[in-house]
Motif scaffolding. Structure first.
Motif, PDB file in Angstrom:
ATOM      1  N   PRO B  95      90.424  56.507  32.048  1.00 34.40           N
ATOM      2  CA  PRO B  95      89.903  55.474  31.142  1.00 34.40           C
ATOM      3  C   PRO B  95      89.001  54.464  31.844  1.00 34.40           C
ATOM      4  O   PRO B  95      87.981  54.052  31.280  1.00 34.40           O
ATOM      5  CB  PRO B  95      91.158  54.788  30.576  1.00 34.40           C
ATOM      6  N   VAL B  96      89.362  54.078  33.078  1.00 35.33           N
ATOM      7  CA  VAL B  96      88.547  53.092  33.794  1.00 35.33           C
ATOM      8  C   VAL B  96      87.137  53.646  34.022  1.00 35.33           C
ATOM      9  O   VAL B  96      86.135  52.959  33.813  1.00 35.33           O
ATOM     10  CB  VAL B  96      89.217  52.706  35.133  1.00 35.33           C
ATOM     11  N   ILE B  98      85.574  56.094  32.322  1.00 36.68           N
ATOM     12  CA  ILE B  98      84.846  56.284  31.060  1.00 36.68           C
ATOM     13  C   ILE B  98      84.336  54.947  30.523  1.00 36.68           C
ATOM     14  O   ILE B  98      83.181  54.825  30.118  1.00 36.68           O
ATOM     15  CB  ILE B  98      85.755  56.986  30.022  1.00 36.68           C
ATOM     16  N   ILE B  99      85.196  53.922  30.567  1.00 39.26           N
ATOM     17  CA  ILE B  99      84.779  52.614  30.039  1.00 39.26           C
ATOM     18  C   ILE B  99      83.681  51.997  30.911  1.00 39.26           C
ATOM     19  O   ILE B  99      82.762  51.366  30.403  1.00 39.26           O
ATOM     20  CB  ILE B  99      85.997  51.658  29.943  1.00 39.26           C
ATOM     21  N   THR B 100      83.769  52.200  32.228  1.00 34.23           N
ATOM     22  CA  THR B 100      82.725  51.665  33.110  1.00 34.23           C
ATOM     23  C   THR B 100      81.372  52.242  32.713  1.00 34.23           C
ATOM     24  O   THR B 100      80.379  51.518  32.560  1.00 34.23           O
ATOM     25  CB  THR B 100      83.040  52.013  34.581  1.00 34.23           C
ATOM     26  N   LEU B 102      80.566  53.635  29.785  1.00 38.30           N
ATOM     27  CA  LEU B 102      80.206  53.211  28.422  1.00 38.30           C
ATOM     28  C   LEU B 102      79.723  51.774  28.357  1.00 38.30           C
ATOM     29  O   LEU B 102      78.868  51.446  27.539  1.00 38.30           O
ATOM     30  CB  LEU B 102      81.417  53.379  27.498  1.00 38.30           C
ATOM     31  N   SER B 103      80.270  50.904  29.209  1.00 42.06           N
ATOM     32  CA  SER B 103      79.895  49.497  29.096  1.00 42.06           C
ATOM     33  C   SER B 103      78.429  49.311  29.486  1.00 42.06           C
ATOM     34  O   SER B 103      77.782  48.382  29.008  1.00 42.06           O
ATOM     35  CB  SER B 103      80.821  48.610  29.912  1.00 42.06           C
ATOM     36  N   PHE B 104      77.900  50.186  30.342  1.00 42.36           N
ATOM     37  CA  PHE B 104      76.466  50.088  30.651  1.00 42.36           C
ATOM     38  C   PHE B 104      75.632  50.571  29.475  1.00 42.36           C
ATOM     39  O   PHE B 104      74.586  50.001  29.163  1.00 42.36           O
ATOM     40  CB  PHE B 104      76.145  50.844  31.936  1.00 42.36           C
ATOM     41  N   TYR B 106      76.606  50.255  26.436  1.00 36.41           N
ATOM     42  CA  TYR B 106      76.754  49.181  25.438  1.00 36.41           C
ATOM     43  C   TYR B 106      75.676  48.127  25.647  1.00 36.41           C
ATOM     44  O   TYR B 106      75.032  47.695  24.694  1.00 36.41           O
ATOM     45  CB  TYR B 106      78.148  48.564  25.542  1.00 36.41           C
ATOM     46  N   ASP B 107      75.463  47.737  26.912  1.00 36.41           N
ATOM     47  CA  ASP B 107      74.411  46.756  27.202  1.00 36.41           C
ATOM     48  C   ASP B 107      73.055  47.250  26.740  1.00 36.41           C
ATOM     49  O   ASP B 107      72.261  46.517  26.170  1.00 36.41           O
ATOM     50  CB  ASP B 107      74.360  46.486  28.716  1.00 36.41           C
ATOM     51  N   LEU B 119      77.906  49.577  14.671  1.00 37.32           N
ATOM     52  CA  LEU B 119      79.012  48.834  15.289  1.00 37.32           C
ATOM     53  C   LEU B 119      79.594  47.821  14.307  1.00 37.32           C
ATOM     54  O   LEU B 119      80.794  47.604  14.250  1.00 37.32           O
ATOM     55  CB  LEU B 119      78.539  48.121  16.559  1.00 37.32           C
TER      56      LEU B 119
END
Lengths: 188, 192
Positions: B95-96, B98-100, B102-104, B106-107, B119
């Motif tokens: 999860p860490v 994948i989220i790392t 995805l958060s880029f 997201y920006d 969203l």
């Protein structure tokens, strides 16, 4: 010292999030939206949508996401480790005690009193998110009401209660309907 | 426990199993824990059924994410401290990562009007999921018919939503009440 603040915030979240994945979310909202204002309520809600649609515990996903937004990749690691640390220690100790003595009465009693509080906290967080959807943080007036969002909420809630279907599907449905509403020119 | 495997082999097996389960399991803690049970109880026979149920109950009663807590207990049981460490790491790494990533995205994407629109619709879905959880968890409370539980629920709701009390104090208050509850009930039984 943003990293220290992140660490302290998520240590608190990790220590006090008892009672299922959603129990951590009011705590995270409290720390990162209200107390420190690191992200907005709208970003927080996006984050939950993303966390819901990716594998892994929702609290870990949230800790990583918030940490990265506040302090880059290192921030993500600090937030996640902060969240993990209290449970690592507590579960290890409790596991040791439990497998030695097999007694959980006080723990179960604490848990049974915590459960209604956790339900109330999740309800509070859910209502904040609903207000965010309906009025986008503005005043609660009929003119400011987001009709599309309100209808989507009612539809999603109805589908979830009636058919008990997967939240990921419900969220994808809401996203697609919102796009569709935008395409035919409804105000969002 | 499998005698043919070396210690390193056991640790490796635990790590890879957790990594795999965590990376491909969508949905809440209960889903992940079900897959862990399948792997270590049904498939490998490293843990017996009753122990697994105890571990799940314990994992639920402790703070933190249930999947991580179960991984923690399983790890200790199968291979001690290092078992716990590889088990928790294996569960947390997917999860860490994948989220790392995805958060880029997201920006980069959240400024796009169409992504923002989708969203925004999903936010309505998130609100619905929260209130659905409330009704499911609350439904079990109604069956319990305990007046004290209703008081805790009402007081906690007012404190968080109306008065904006720090969530930690609410949790501490409820936990304290739970700790003294058995004493109080014992006294009442004694008087009756």
């Amino acid at each position: 010292m943003i990293y220290l603040q992140l660490l302290l915030s998520f240590l608190q979240v990790g220590l006090f999030s008892i009672g299922g994945g959603y129990a951590a979310l009011p705590l995270i909202q409290n720390q990162v939206v209200e107390l420190h204002q690191w992200i907005t309520m709208s970003e927080f809600t996006d984050l939950i949508a993303i966390a819901e649609m990716t594998p892994g515990p929702i609290a870990i996903n949230a800790a990583t996401f918030v940490g990265i937004r506040v302090g880059g990749v290192l921030g993500g690691l600090v937030g996640t480790l902060g969240f993990l640390f209290p449970s690592l220690v507590i579960v290890s100790v409790m596991g040791f005690v439990y497998f030695r003595y097999k007694g959980l009465t006080i723990l179960q009693s604490i848990l049974s009193s915590l459960r209604p509080a956790v339900v109330a906290l999740i309800a509070g967080a859910g209502l904040s998110i609903l207000l965010q959807v309906l009025f986008a943080g503005g005043p609660m007036t009929l003119e400011g009401l987001n009709w599309v969002g309100g209808l989507l909420f009612c539809l999603a809630f109805g589908v979830l209660r009636k058919f008990k279907c997967n939240p990921i599907l419900v969220m994808l449905l809401c996203g697609s309907l919102s796009l569709l509403a935008g395409l035919i020119g409804l105000p969002a | 426990m499998d005698e043919t495997l070396s210690r390193k082999g056991i640790l490796g097996k635990i790590f890879v199993s957790m990594l795999y389960i965590s990376a491909f399991t969508f949905g809440g803690g209960f889903v992940i824990v079900t897959f862990m049970r399948k792997k270590f109880v049904d498939e490998l026979h490293w843990i017996d059924e009753e122990e697994m149920l105890d571990m799940i109950a314990l994992a639920q009663s402790c703070p933190g994410a249930m999947a991580i807590n179960t991984a923690n207990l399983l790890g200790w049981r199968m291979a001690g401290f290092w078992g716990m460490l590889v088990s928790v790491l294996g569960t947390a790494i997917p999860p860490v990562t994948i989220i790392t990533i995805l958060s880029f995205f997201y920006d980069a994407f959240s400024a796009n009007p169409w992504v923002a629109l989708a969203l925004k619709g999903m936010q309505a879905g998130v609100a619905a999921v929260f209130l659905d959880v409330v009704f499911s968890m609350g439904g079990n409370l109604v069956k319990g018919k305990s007046l004290l539980n209703w008081c805790i629920l009402g007081a906690a709701f007012l404190a968080t939503f109306v008065f904006g009390v720090n969530v930690i104090y609410i949790i501490l208050g409820a936990a304290l009440l739970g700790a003294v509850r058995p004493l109080w009930q014992k006294r009442r039984e004694g008087a009756a």
